[in-house]
Design a protein around this motif. Sequence first.
Motif, PDB file in Angstrom:
ATOM      1  N   TRP A  20       0.866  -1.184   0.000  1.00 55.00           N
ATOM      2  CA  TRP A  20       0.000   0.000   0.000  1.00 55.00           C
ATOM      3  C   TRP A  20       0.900   1.231   0.000  1.00 55.00           C
ATOM      4  N   LYS A  22       3.100   3.954  -3.118  1.00 50.44           N
ATOM      5  CA  LYS A  22       4.120   3.929  -4.182  1.00 50.44           C
ATOM      6  C   LYS A  22       5.162   4.991  -3.883  1.00 50.44           C
ATOM      7  N   ARG A  74       0.303   2.002 -18.296  1.00 52.71           N
ATOM      8  CA  ARG A  74       0.828   0.802 -17.651  1.00 52.71           C
ATOM      9  C   ARG A  74       0.921  -0.364 -18.622  1.00 52.71           C
ATOM     10  N   SER A 121      -6.788  -7.751 -11.662  1.00 44.85           N
ATOM     11  CA  SER A 121      -5.700  -7.059 -12.354  1.00 44.85           C
ATOM     12  C   SER A 121      -4.379  -7.808 -12.122  1.00 44.85           C
ATOM     13  N   ARG A 158       3.509 -10.516  -7.963  1.00 41.24           N
ATOM     14  CA  ARG A 158       3.504 -11.692  -7.085  1.00 41.24           C
ATOM     15  C   ARG A 158       2.797 -12.886  -7.715  1.00 41.24           C
TER      16      ARG A 158
HETATM   17  C1  LIG Z   1      -4.812  -3.763  -1.089  1.00 44.09           C
HETATM   18  C2  LIG Z   1      -3.907  -4.433  -2.121  1.00 44.09           C
HETATM   19  O1  LIG Z   1      -4.648  -5.428  -2.766  1.00 44.09           O
HETATM   20  C3  LIG Z   1      -3.427  -3.377  -3.076  1.00 44.09           C
HETATM   21  C4  LIG Z   1      -3.138  -3.851  -4.443  1.00 44.09           C
HETATM   22  O2  LIG Z   1      -2.925  -2.773  -5.264  1.00 44.09           O
HETATM   23  P1  LIG Z   1      -2.763  -2.915  -6.846  1.00 44.09           P
HETATM   24  O3  LIG Z   1      -1.686  -3.852  -7.164  1.00 44.09           O
HETATM   25  O4  LIG Z   1      -4.112  -3.209  -7.438  1.00 44.09           O
HETATM   26  O5  LIG Z   1      -2.330  -1.444  -7.182  1.00 44.09           O
HETATM   27  P2  LIG Z   1      -1.621  -0.848  -8.469  1.00 44.09           P
HETATM   28  O6  LIG Z   1      -0.157  -1.136  -8.378  1.00 44.09           O
HETATM   29  O7  LIG Z   1      -1.900   0.629  -8.411  1.00 44.09           O
HETATM   30  O8  LIG Z   1      -2.267  -1.499  -9.677  1.00 44.09           O
HETATM   31  C5  LIG Z   1      -2.744  -5.039  -1.340  1.00 44.09           C
HETATM   32  C6  LIG Z   1      -1.886  -6.052  -2.022  1.00 44.09           C
HETATM   33  O9  LIG Z   1      -2.333  -6.782  -2.937  1.00 44.09           O
HETATM   34  O10 LIG Z   1      -0.709  -6.173  -1.597  1.00 44.09           O
END
Ligand SMILES: C[C@@](O)(CCOP(=O)(O)OP(=O)(O)O)CC(=O)O
Length: 400
Positions: A20, A22, A74, A121, A158
Amino acid sequence: MAIYSVSATAPVNIATLKYWGKRDVSLNLPTNSSISVTLSQDDLRTLTTAATSDTFEEDTLWLNGKLESLQSKRTQDCLHDLRQLRAQLEDEDKTLPPMSKWKLHLVSENNFPTAAGLASSAAGFAALVVAVAKLYQLPQSMSELSKIARKGSGSACRSLFGGYVAWEMGELKDGTDSKAVQVLEKDQWPDMKALILVVSDIKKDVSSTKGMQLTVATSDLFQHRIAKVVPERFISMKEAIKNKDFNKFAELTMKDSNSFHSTCLDSYPPIFYINDTSKRIINLCHLINTFYETNIVAYTFDAGPNAVLYYLKENEDKLLSILNEICSNITGWNDKFSKEQTENWSNTYDKKLKNHFESFIVNYRDDIDKHVTRVIATQVGSGPQSTEESLIDEVTGLPK
Ligand SMILES: C[C@@](O)(CCOP(=O)(O)OP(=O)(O)O)CC(=O)O
Ligand SMILES: Nc1ncnc2c1ncn2[C@@H]1O[C@H](COP(=O)(O)OP(=O)(O)OP(=O)(O)O)[C@@H](O)[C@H]1O
């Protein structure tokens, strides 16, 4: 005309130590390392076919049967990196077809709701990167490819591995050390199960991308989280996974979900991803763990109200006999569990359990039953796979 095509599948992953924030929005570099469990593709997976030909006129993506834009920065960044690696191969071997200069047709299907807080995503970008990398015959390792998937969506990096996965945040400005690595293979700790309680499958109003930027910009608590809490937890969670210490793993997972959602509440204006039903599920998990005097279940919530419960196979009957009392009517149970199993849970729900859970059930059963719309029972799973199943007609180059 020659059409070259390759298909690959990729899994969903659900973080137990949350990404959480960037530190570099353009390169999608995180403010902290994170850890996740990859879920089984038997239940949740993306299948993507990538095709290329010198006759294709435009890069095109069909997602779940509909044309989807490929114009986002992206996606463009991912395709650019993949083409660059292919161009290097073509420079070294002039007999290779010059695919790096040709357009791509991508056809993808998610076998679960898209953009509904179920990490589509992550599986989507992982499948896209792996399918194109295979089409281009790139020799790069999964960790190398994870850096490309990361640019599509952070959590996607991941999904390049099965089992238990860490995304090392890295330190370099250009992001070349911000990549995913495997902590443990699925088969080294195969008994991890996951139960997704779908509380809402509508698109969230604050996207993860926007939400985390607001948190970085406004939350004081967040600074403490990234400086102190997560670095320590990253080490202890990897240790708990390597030692297969579920009690510790569960404690860290629950604490980290709560820590992440606290920083959302501490953002200004605050962001609310979990709702009252989510909170009841949290209370219930603690009630269960108190009853058993050890953590047999861990909850975690991403950027939405859906709960993911992790537990070990050996505790399935213990956990599900209680959940079955609360939400037996929900869609999804019968997909995984036989009538005998559910009846067995009803029989094991004895007097001792009744006494402990009675008031929770009286107060909240109807609410949970009403708001949890579906359950997906799954488990730890493998990383991306090649498949012969193709979504593209090899004569026309269009979706089948
Ligand atoms: C709360 C989360 O699921 C946030 C995931 O964020 P994203 O990977 O969807 O975000 P972007 O990089 O902006 O595409 C926590 C996690 O999966 O680690
Ligand atoms: N199979 C796929 N191939 C390519 N892109 C995909 C695929 N599936 C999803 N996506 C992209 O991801 C977007 C959905 O991401 P979003 O973050 O809104 O939802 P989510 O990942 O399901 O939820 P969350 O991030 O909260 O877990 C889609 O609009 C699409 O752009």
